[in-house]
Design a protein around this motif. Structure first.
Motif, short mmCIF file in Angstrom:
data_model
loop_
_atom_site.label_atom_id
_atom_site.label_comp_id
_atom_site.label_asym_id
_atom_site.label_seq_id
_atom_site.Cartn_x
_atom_site.Cartn_y
_atom_site.Cartn_z
N TRP A 182 -3.72 3.86 -1.85
CA TRP A 182 -3.75 2.89 -2.94
C TRP A 182 -3.24 1.53 -2.45
CZ3 TRP A 182 -1.86 7.87 -3.58
CH2 TRP A 182 -2.47 8.66 -4.55
N GLU A 183 -3.74 0.47 -3.07
CA GLU A 183 -3.16 -0.85 -2.91
C GLU A 183 -2.50 -1.22 -4.23
OE1 GLU A 183 -6.57 -3.27 -1.88
OE2 GLU A 183 -7.09 -3.63 -3.98
N TYR A 184 -1.46 -2.02 -4.18
CA TYR A 184 -0.75 -2.37 -5.42
C TYR A 184 -0.33 -3.83 -5.42
CZ TYR A 184 3.64 -2.19 -2.76
OH TYR A 184 4.64 -2.42 -1.85
N VAL A 185 -0.07 -4.32 -6.63
CA VAL A 185 0.50 -5.65 -6.83
C VAL A 185 1.76 -5.47 -7.67
CG1 VAL A 185 0.17 -7.95 -7.80
CG2 VAL A 185 -1.77 -6.74 -6.76
N ILE A 186 2.85 -6.13 -7.28
CA ILE A 186 4.10 -6.05 -8.03
C ILE A 186 4.19 -7.23 -8.98
CG2 ILE A 186 6.61 -6.34 -7.87
CD1 ILE A 186 5.88 -3.56 -7.27
N PHE A 221 0.84 -1.19 0.00
CA PHE A 221 0.00 0.00 0.00
C PHE A 221 0.88 1.25 0.00
CE2 PHE A 221 -1.78 -3.48 2.41
CZ PHE A 221 -3.05 -3.63 1.87
N PHE A 222 0.34 2.34 -0.50
CA PHE A 222 0.99 3.63 -0.34
C PHE A 222 -0.07 4.71 -0.23
CE2 PHE A 222 0.79 2.86 -4.90
CZ PHE A 222 0.45 4.08 -5.48
N TYR A 223 0.29 5.81 0.44
CA TYR A 223 -0.69 6.88 0.61
C TYR A 223 -0.03 8.24 0.47
CZ TYR A 223 0.88 7.40 5.53
OH TYR A 223 1.61 7.61 6.68
N PHE A 224 -0.88 9.23 0.21
CA PHE A 224 -0.43 10.61 -0.02
C PHE A 224 -1.48 11.55 0.57
CE2 PHE A 224 -0.87 14.36 -2.89
CZ PHE A 224 0.34 14.97 -2.61
N ILE A 225 -1.02 12.63 1.18
CA ILE A 225 -1.93 13.64 1.75
C ILE A 225 -1.72 14.95 0.99
CG2 ILE A 225 -2.66 14.83 3.85
CD1 ILE A 225 -1.16 12.59 5.43
N ASP A 226 -2.76 15.44 0.34
CA ASP A 226 -2.59 16.66 -0.45
C ASP A 226 -2.70 17.91 0.42
OD1 ASP A 226 -5.28 17.23 -0.04
OD2 ASP A 226 -5.90 16.80 -2.10
N GLN A 235 11.06 -4.35 -12.70
CA GLN A 235 10.06 -4.32 -11.63
C GLN A 235 9.02 -3.25 -11.92
OE1 GLN A 235 11.18 -6.39 -8.65
NE2 GLN A 235 8.97 -6.60 -8.77
N GLN A 236 7.74 -3.64 -11.92
CA GLN A 236 6.70 -2.66 -12.18
C GLN A 236 5.44 -3.02 -11.43
OE1 GLN A 236 4.90 -2.80 -16.14
NE2 GLN A 236 6.21 -4.54 -16.60
N MET A 237 4.62 -2.00 -11.17
CA MET A 237 3.37 -2.21 -10.46
C MET A 237 2.25 -2.51 -11.43
SD MET A 237 3.27 0.62 -7.47
CE MET A 237 4.39 0.55 -6.09
N THR A 238 1.39 -3.41 -11.04
CA THR A 238 0.18 -3.67 -11.81
C THR A 238 -0.99 -3.62 -10.84
OG1 THR A 238 0.41 -6.05 -11.46
CG2 THR A 238 1.35 -5.14 -13.47
N ASN A 239 -2.17 -3.43 -11.38
CA ASN A 239 -3.38 -3.44 -10.55
C ASN A 239 -3.31 -2.46 -9.39
OD1 ASN A 239 -4.35 -5.54 -12.18
ND2 ASN A 239 -3.41 -7.10 -10.88
N VAL A 240 -2.79 -1.27 -9.64
CA VAL A 240 -2.82 -0.22 -8.62
C VAL A 240 -4.25 0.28 -8.51
CG1 VAL A 240 -2.03 2.08 -8.00
CG2 VAL A 240 -0.44 0.45 -9.01
N LYS A 241 -4.77 0.25 -7.31
CA LYS A 241 -6.19 0.59 -7.12
C LYS A 241 -6.34 1.60 -5.99
CE LYS A 241 -10.58 -1.59 -5.80
NZ LYS A 241 -11.22 -2.87 -5.36
N LEU A 242 -7.03 2.70 -6.28
CA LEU A 242 -7.33 3.69 -5.26
C LEU A 242 -8.43 3.15 -4.36
CD1 LEU A 242 -6.91 6.64 -4.24
CD2 LEU A 242 -8.79 7.29 -5.77
#
Length: 255
Positions: free
Chosen positions: A163-167, A150-155, A176-183
């Motif tokens: 977001w959740e992600y799959v590598i 997961f990663f997050y950002f505060i504006d 190496q790249q992310m796929t299925n990044v979902k907010l």
């Protein structure tokens, strides 16, 4: 299930060979392309324009060096989809009359330095954004190479984006790249915590919610989320995961 809309580039890489092959006409076409790109850069929207501009730069270099057209038929469905080396294809230039060949050479000599110049402008914006970013691992630092996280950002308005992600598995052809990044969350946090947001809104199984790494991303500037920050976040995190994996493999081999 809703089909993803294909991302269309502003201009094909065989644009120089579309009729009429006339320098003045192509100058206007290139100017129109730069104007559209400029509108996006004025709003600090980097993607997918930066990917397209990189492709045009490779194409003019191939035309000057090898007299070949570089293109891709990869279907892009996300704003920041990468074009890998394996996605690039090469084809012969079309047959032209003597007059068209002369015009083409003029068009190429006119276009190549201008595309290079515009690429450098876009790259400078990319560098400004990249240098503004900071990344911290907030949880499960020992599980960096776990394929789900997961990663997050505060504006600046205190909206929390999570977001959740799959590598995707790394190969020689696919870095190496992310796929299925979902907010999974984009509101004020209120009484929630990041851990509670992940527990309540993530589609992952319980074990992945528990052991997946959590990255906190921040930026010193104010930039568009989808067209600029999110693509950069993904590259920054994927690069960190790739480096961590290589370091751990090196330790095992030397162990």
């Amino acid at each position: 299930m809703t089909r993803r809309k294909k991302i269309e580039f502003l201009m094909n890489t065989d644009w120089m060979f579309e009729k009429p092959i006339d320098r003045e006409y192509k100058e206007y076409k290139l100017l129109s392309y730069f104007q559209k790109m400029g509108e996006k850069l004025d709003k600090l929207e980097l993607y997918p324009g930066f990917i397209e501009l990189s492709l045009h730069l490779m194409n003019v270099q191939a035309l000057m060096r090898d007299h070949k057209i570089v293109y891709t038929d990869k279907k892009l469905t996300n704003i920041d989809d990468e074009i890998m080396v394996k996605d690039l294809k090469v084809k012969e230039m079309p047959n032209m009359s003597d007059d068209e060949s002369k015009e083409f050479k003029k068009i190429l000599m006119y276009s190549a330095p201008r595309i290079m110049e515009y690429f450098n402008i876009a790259k400078s914006v990319w560098t400004i954004v990249f240098d503004s970013l900071d990344m911290k691992v907030k949880r499960n630092k020992k599980n960096i190479i776990h394929p789900k996280g997961f990663f997050y950002f505060i504006d600046h308005e205190k909206t929390h984006y999570v977001w959740e992600y799959v590598i995707k598995k790394q190969t020689k052809l696919n870095p190496q790249q992310m796929t299925n990044v979902k907010l999974i969350y984009d509101q004020s946090i209120n009484d929630l915590t990041i851990s509670k947001i992940i527990y309540n809104f993530s589609s992952f199984d319980g074990i992945d919610k528990k052991i997946g790494p959590i990255f906190y991303m921040s930026s010193k500037g104010i930039f568009p989320i989808n067209e600029t920050l999110l693509p950069m976040f993904k590259r920054r995190i994927a690069g960190h995961i790739s480096q961590t994996k290589k370091f751990e493999e090196l330790k095992e081999n030397n162990g």
